[in-house]
Structure formats: structure tokens, C-alpha cells
Design a protein around this motif. Structure first.
Motif, mmCIF file in Angstrom:
data_model
loop_
_atom_site.group_PDB
_atom_site.id
_atom_site.type_symbol
_atom_site.label_atom_id
_atom_site.label_comp_id
_atom_site.label_asym_id
_atom_site.label_seq_id
_atom_site.Cartn_x
_atom_site.Cartn_y
_atom_site.Cartn_z
ATOM 1 N N SER A 235 5.053 -6.296 -4.879
ATOM 2 C CA SER A 235 5.188 -6.425 -3.744
ATOM 3 C C SER A 235 3.437 -7.485 -3.007
ATOM 4 O O SER A 235 3.559 -7.920 -1.892
ATOM 5 C CB SER A 235 4.998 -5.489 -2.458
ATOM 6 O OG SER A 235 5.837 -4.674 -2.639
ATOM 7 N N HIS B 5 -2.793 -6.662 5.669
ATOM 8 C CA HIS B 5 -1.598 -5.207 6.309
ATOM 9 C C HIS B 5 -1.642 -4.407 5.133
ATOM 10 O O HIS B 5 -1.688 -4.721 3.858
ATOM 11 C CB HIS B 5 -0.499 -6.016 6.044
ATOM 12 C CG HIS B 5 0.338 -5.233 7.308
ATOM 13 N ND1 HIS B 5 2.189 -4.668 6.160
ATOM 14 C CD2 HIS B 5 0.897 -4.552 8.223
ATOM 15 C CE1 HIS B 5 2.606 -3.726 6.815
ATOM 16 N NE2 HIS B 5 1.729 -3.530 8.435
ATOM 17 N N THR C 205 1.177 -0.111 8.624
ATOM 18 C CA THR C 205 2.295 -0.006 9.467
ATOM 19 C C THR C 205 2.403 1.667 9.304
ATOM 20 O O THR C 205 2.470 1.960 7.398
ATOM 21 C CB THR C 205 3.407 -0.050 9.079
ATOM 22 O OG1 THR C 205 2.920 -2.026 9.523
ATOM 23 C CG2 THR C 205 4.817 -0.278 9.749
ATOM 24 N N ARG D 138 11.387 -2.114 3.614
ATOM 25 C CA ARG D 138 11.540 -2.734 4.877
ATOM 26 C C ARG D 138 9.953 -3.132 5.837
ATOM 27 O O ARG D 138 9.828 -3.683 6.762
ATOM 28 C CB ARG D 138 11.904 -2.216 5.695
ATOM 29 C CG ARG D 138 13.670 -2.121 5.501
ATOM 30 C CD ARG D 138 14.352 -1.001 6.479
ATOM 31 N NE ARG D 138 14.471 0.552 7.024
ATOM 32 C CZ ARG D 138 14.197 1.219 6.025
ATOM 33 N NH1 ARG D 138 15.467 1.004 4.732
ATOM 34 N NH2 ARG D 138 14.386 2.200 6.584
ATOM 35 N N ARG E 253 4.696 -6.604 4.196
ATOM 36 C CA ARG E 253 4.858 -8.159 4.475
ATOM 37 C C ARG E 253 4.707 -8.963 3.802
ATOM 38 O O ARG E 253 3.653 -8.799 2.649
ATOM 39 C CB ARG E 253 4.004 -8.161 6.139
ATOM 40 C CG ARG E 253 3.813 -7.045 7.264
ATOM 41 C CD ARG E 253 3.676 -7.746 7.743
ATOM 42 N NE ARG E 253 3.725 -6.088 9.212
ATOM 43 C CZ ARG E 253 2.871 -6.095 10.619
ATOM 44 N NH1 ARG E 253 1.760 -6.849 10.248
ATOM 45 N NH2 ARG E 253 3.410 -5.427 11.106
ATOM 46 N N PRO E 254 4.234 -10.754 4.160
ATOM 47 C CA PRO E 254 3.984 -11.337 3.169
ATOM 48 C C PRO E 254 2.253 -10.981 2.785
ATOM 49 O O PRO E 254 1.667 -10.961 1.380
ATOM 50 C CB PRO E 254 3.825 -12.680 3.361
ATOM 51 C CG PRO E 254 4.721 -12.367 4.596
ATOM 52 C CD PRO E 254 5.173 -11.029 5.387
ATOM 53 N N HIS E 255 1.606 -10.475 3.390
ATOM 54 C CA HIS E 255 0.009 -10.295 2.973
ATOM 55 C C HIS E 255 -0.144 -8.869 3.634
ATOM 56 O O HIS E 255 -1.769 -7.995 2.960
ATOM 57 C CB HIS E 255 -0.561 -10.503 4.695
ATOM 58 C CG HIS E 255 -1.377 -12.605 4.991
ATOM 59 N ND1 HIS E 255 -1.805 -13.292 3.787
ATOM 60 C CD2 HIS E 255 -0.081 -13.175 4.930
ATOM 61 C CE1 HIS E 255 -1.376 -14.347 3.924
ATOM 62 N NE2 HIS E 255 -0.720 -14.314 4.541
ATOM 63 N N THR E 256 0.653 -8.130 2.697
ATOM 64 C CA THR E 256 0.524 -5.971 2.893
ATOM 65 C C THR E 256 0.203 -6.565 1.633
ATOM 66 O O THR E 256 0.434 -7.255 0.284
ATOM 67 C CB THR E 256 2.226 -5.614 2.591
ATOM 68 O OG1 THR E 256 2.837 -6.070 3.815
ATOM 69 C CG2 THR E 256 1.541 -4.121 1.891
#
Ligand SMILES: *Cc1c(COP(=O)(O)O)cnc(C)c1O
Length: 394
Positions: A178, A105, A132, A144, A147-150
Motif C-alpha cells: 500500500s 492518512h 481510521t 479496506r 486510501r491513496p494517501h495512507t
């Protein structure tokens, strides 16, 4: 001079870093127009292909002129390695293809180059990598969106065309937290004004087409970062082939020699023009990081040496008034390119950002009265007079 780059200033690196002379000892950088290289023996060919012996093989992934450009730009950005590409867009593509896989992501600033949004949303998305889009200036929105796979943060600062300034240090810290890498498209500043790796970024991306050439001649791009990260980008380039041509690399090498001088001149004229526009009764608002009225002026002064060459402004009277200003010019070029010795003017809503849906344009604050001027190297008095022709009639 490649091993002792740390001791030289940016002006010196722009002129001298990365030079490798041939057996003829030429003074200026040589242009190697050859698609392949000859080996002395079968054993040498085998060693080169295995990567046991350094040296050129085939110009899809090795060419001495391209290597000189890569070494010079790496020295200017303070990067371990640079991978040159055929264009700025292929630099962004090579970064994603080299470092990400299906299921990963991306979090990207909403205020990025129009084709970059298209690349993320309409092409890369088809291969299972979602993006995103978030505010360039609100770090909490980035937090915000994680995500876990960013795996990748992507930002342009200052942005095009509104010159919004993102806090590169804060985004780098959030990316580290992250487990993502921060890539900065450093097109608007170039390393002469901003060095994202020093601010904590992992990757720097360039459209060399703009200020690195500086005279509007050829297309090219580059990705820079650690040896480890660039190995993935290089492997993609070697295999898929969006390679920078040797001729274009040679043009960029000559462009880099004057980069610092040009960026200082672009910035000085842009600041003068922006200050004048801000006082003009036909102008609603001016967007320029070098102006105290810019919302991120203090941040810009911290992370950039100066405001850069791009000035955007809203004229009163919407599209009709904006087009009038464009059409009244006699000297300034009506073209979408930027980073040229020649000043250019663009109406983003109907050109560079014309492919965005109206609601996307509104979200990105690209108004109908917005104009973008990429201030060139002509006399600033003449640039001002050319804009006044239309503005004074509003
Ligand atoms: C022009 C531009 C690009 C794309 O570069 P090309 O060389 O045209 O492919 C990417 N990012 C920014 C900020 C640009 O201005």
C-alpha cells in the motif's frame, strides 16, 4: 562494542552494547549532566553545526548518555538507528510529525493505548492527518481502510489491556503493498520477547517508561528504524525538542542490563497466574497470549518468545465485583502503570479507558468486569493469594 553487535546474544547486548567511555575510562556508563558542549575553535564549532564533523553540540539533540541508550536499544531491536524521546507519547508524536504531512492518512488498530487514540483523533487530526481505526486481528479490515494517501499503519501487539495479538508479518506485507510504513508499539513485549523489525515492520516505538526501565522510576520513549526514516524523526526532535533527559537515559541504560532476565521472570509468573485464574470460579474469562485458550495463541508463539507480563480477566459480577477484587488487595499496587517490578492492578473501564465513550468501550470489548494485572517480580504465590482475597468472596 558497536560495530560487531550481530555476533552477540540479546543478554550480552543488553549489558554491553552502546558503551562509549570518556577519557577517565569509567566502567559503568557515565551520566553527562550538561546542556552544551565546548568546541576547540571557531572552525570546529562551524564544522559541528554544519554536520561535517561528528560530535556533541547541545543536549536538545546530542548527549553522550542519551546516545549510549539509543545505541543499546538499537542493538537490541536490530535497528539501524534509534531516536530517544521524553516519553512514549512524544515518540508517537515525533513519528507522525517526522514522517507525515497534512493530507496523509493513518490506519491504526482500535486496540491501542488510550492516549494514542486521543493523540490521533483530537490533536493530529487538527493538522490534516486523519486516522481510521480498525480491528487489531482482521487484516482485511486494514486492506479496506487503505486510501491513496495512507502513509502509516500503527499497531500495538499484544494490545492493552486485552492482549490481542496482531499478525505483524501480514500487516507489514500489506503496508508494503500500500506504500505505507508499519509502526509497532513494542511496549508490552520489549525486544527481549519480540523484534518487530525482523517480522517486517519499518518502525518500532517504545514507552521506555514501562519494561525498559522496569522499576517504575522515570519517563521516556524511543523510535527505531532505518537511518533514512529516522532522519525525519530526528529532525523533528532536534527542532521541536521532546528530548529524553540524560538522567532518564542513564536509568534506562541500567534497566536494559536486566531486561531479558526480568521479561523471562514476568512471563513465567504471568503464565502461572493466568492458568490459575482460568480455573477460578469467580472469573469469566482470561486474556493471556501464553494460554492455549487465547484466540491468537499459535500466532503469539510464532512472533513472541513468551506471553509477556500482562494478564487481563473478566470477573463475574461487573464493575462492583471488579472493584471488590481491587479493594481487597493488600500488596498489589492500585495504579495504572505497568512494566514495574511491583505488581499493579487496574480497572480499565474507569481509569485508562475512562475517557472513551461507552460505545467505543463496548467496541473495544473493555467490559465493566475487566481487570488488568501487570505481573511483577514478587513471588507468584503471594500475588495469587492477594487476588484470591477478593475473588474468593465473589
Ligand atoms: C504507557 C504507554 C504509552 C505511552 O507512554 P508514556 O511513556 O506514558 O508517554 C504508549 N503505548 C503503550 C502501549 C503504553 O503502555
Amino acid at each position: 562494542m558497536n560495530h560487531d553487535n550481530d555476533q552477540y546474544d540479546i543478554e550480552t547486548l543488553g549489558v554491553r552494547a552502546g558503551i562509549e567511555r570518556s577519557q577517565f575510562n569509567e566502567h559503568s556508563e557515565a551520566l553527562f549532566l550538561t546542556s552544551s558542549f565546548v568546541f576547540n575553535s571557531a572552525a570546529q564549532a562551524a564544522a559541528r553545526f554544519k554536520g561535517e564533523e561528528p560530535g556533541n553540540i547541545y543536549a536538545r539533540f546530542t548527549n553522550p548518555t542519551v546516545t549510549m541508550f539509543e545505541q543499546r536499544l538499537a542493538a537490541l531491536e536490530g535497528a539501524q538507528r534509534c531516536v530517544a524521546t521524553a516519553s512514549g507519547m512524544s515518540a508517537i508524536l515525533a513519528t507522525v510529525m517526522g514522517l507525515l504531512s497534512a493530507g496523509d492518512h493513518i490506519v491504526a488498530s482500535r486496540s491501542i493505548f488510550g492516549s494514542t487514540v486521543q493523540l490521533f483523533n483530537n490533536i493530529i487530526a487538527r493538522f490534516g492527518v486523519e486516522t481510521t481505526l480498525v480491528s487489531p486481528t482482521d487484516v482485511d479490515e486494514w486492506r479496506r481502510a487503505v486510501r491513496p494517501h495512507t502513509k502509516l499503519f500503527f499497531v500495538e501487539s499484544p494490545s492493552n489491556p486485552l492482549t490481542e495479538v496482531s499478525d505483524i508479518g501480514a500487516l507489514a506485507a500489506l503496508a508494503r503493498e500500500s506504500g505505507a510504513r508499519l509502526a509497532v508499539d513494542n511496549c508490552f513485549c520489549s525486544p527481549a520477547l519480540q523484534r518487530p523489525l525482523e517480522l517486517g515492520a519499518d518502525i518500532v516505538i517504545h514507552s521506555a517508561t514501562k519494561y525498559l526501565d522496569g522499576q517504575g522510576r522515570v519517563l521516556g520513549g524511543a523510535v527505531l528504524g532505518s537511518k533514512e526514516l529516522m532522519e525525519g524523526v530526528f529532525t523533528f526532535l532536534r527542532t521541536a525538542g521532546p528530548t529524553l533527559s540524560a538522567f532518564n537515559a542513564w536509568v534506562f541504560l541500567k534497566g536494559l542490563e536486566t531486561l531479558k532476565l526480568r521479561m523471562d521472570a514476568h512471563s513465567a509468573s504471568a503464565l502461572q497466574l493466568a492458568s490459575w485464574l482460568e480455573q477460578h470460579p469467580g472469573v469469566e474469562r482470561v486474556y493471556y497470549p501464553g494460554l492455549p485458550s487465547h484466540p491468537q495463541h499459535a500466532l503469539a508463539l510464532r512472533q513472541q518468545r513468551s506471553g509477556g507480563g500482562i494478564v487481563a480477566f473478566d470477573v463475574k459480577g461487573g464493575k462492583e465485583a471488579a472493584w471488590k477484587v481491587v479493594d481487597a488487595t493488600r500488596m498489589i499496587s492500585i495504579t495504572a502503570n505497568l512494566g514495574d517490578a511491583k505488581t499493579t492492578i487496574t480497572h480499565p473501564a474507569t481509569t485508562t479507558h475512562g475517557r472513551l465513550a461507552p460505545e467505543q468501550r463496548i467496541a473495544a470489548s473493555i467490559g465493566d468486569g475487566l481487570l488488568r494485572v501487570a505481573v511483577g517480580l514478587e513471588s507468584v504465590r503471594d500475588i495469587q493469594a492477594d487476588l484470591a482475597r477478593g475473588l474468593d468472596t465473589l
